[in-house]
Design a protein around this motif. Sequence first.
Motif, PDB file in Angstrom:
ATOM      1  N   PHE A  35      35.963  33.384  35.414  1.00  0.00           N
ATOM      2  CA  PHE A  35      37.217  33.850  36.000  1.00  0.00           C
ATOM      3  C   PHE A  35      37.097  35.340  36.228  1.00  0.00           C
ATOM      4  O   PHE A  35      36.422  36.040  35.475  1.00  0.00           O
ATOM      5  CB  PHE A  35      38.415  33.634  35.062  1.00  0.00           C
ATOM      6  N   THR A  36      37.783  35.831  37.256  1.00  0.00           N
ATOM      7  CA  THR A  36      37.931  37.261  37.465  1.00  0.00           C
ATOM      8  C   THR A  36      39.390  37.600  37.215  1.00  0.00           C
ATOM      9  O   THR A  36      40.283  37.046  37.871  1.00  0.00           O
ATOM     10  CB  THR A  36      37.536  37.660  38.900  1.00  0.00           C
ATOM     11  N   LEU A  37      39.632  38.473  36.248  1.00  0.00           N
ATOM     12  CA  LEU A  37      40.984  38.911  35.940  1.00  0.00           C
ATOM     13  C   LEU A  37      41.351  40.040  36.897  1.00  0.00           C
ATOM     14  O   LEU A  37      40.654  41.053  36.959  1.00  0.00           O
ATOM     15  CB  LEU A  37      41.075  39.405  34.493  1.00  0.00           C
ATOM     16  N   CYS A  38      42.426  39.859  37.648  1.00  0.00           N
ATOM     17  CA  CYS A  38      42.896  40.885  38.575  1.00  0.00           C
ATOM     18  C   CYS A  38      44.060  41.630  37.939  1.00  0.00           C
ATOM     19  O   CYS A  38      45.012  41.010  37.445  1.00  0.00           O
ATOM     20  CB  CYS A  38      43.337  40.249  39.884  1.00  0.00           C
ATOM     21  N   ILE A  39      43.950  42.951  37.940  1.00  0.00           N
ATOM     22  CA  ILE A  39      45.002  43.790  37.371  1.00  0.00           C
ATOM     23  C   ILE A  39      45.239  44.987  38.289  1.00  0.00           C
ATOM     24  O   ILE A  39      44.357  45.410  39.026  1.00  0.00           O
ATOM     25  CB  ILE A  39      44.657  44.302  35.949  1.00  0.00           C
TER      26      ILE A  39
END
Length: 137
Positions: A35-39
């Motif tokens: 997963f890529t966590l977008c913030i």
Amino acid sequence: MTELKIVLDTNVFLVILGKQSSYRWIFEKIISGEFTLCISTPIMLEYVEVIARKTNSQVAESIKDFLNTHPHVKHIDTYYQFQLITEDEDDNKFVDCAIASNALCLVSNDKHFKILKQIPFPKVNLLSLSEFQELFS
């Protein structure tokens, strides 16, 4: 392989951090790149502030370092504020990040986000933590 971009509200982010948490697998999948966590900057600041309040400043700094350096944490600039949530406007930072990053989903158990299921455009795929677990664990 398609990048699986996700946005996690603060309460969900806190739940995935604990080593004994049944949701720790989500954090592990961010670390491994599944997963890529977008913030956005406002999201990161809220994460760090809440972690510092619930633990201590050293833990908060470690999380901040992780968020700033990990290759599967993507920093998103949100240039437009959609203002889709009116009950708790502070929650809009998560919605705006999900839209700007074209995230697969926004994960939250917060009732204020439920309005997103009724808004056809811009479409934000809202999942509860349990729905997310059913789909991806």
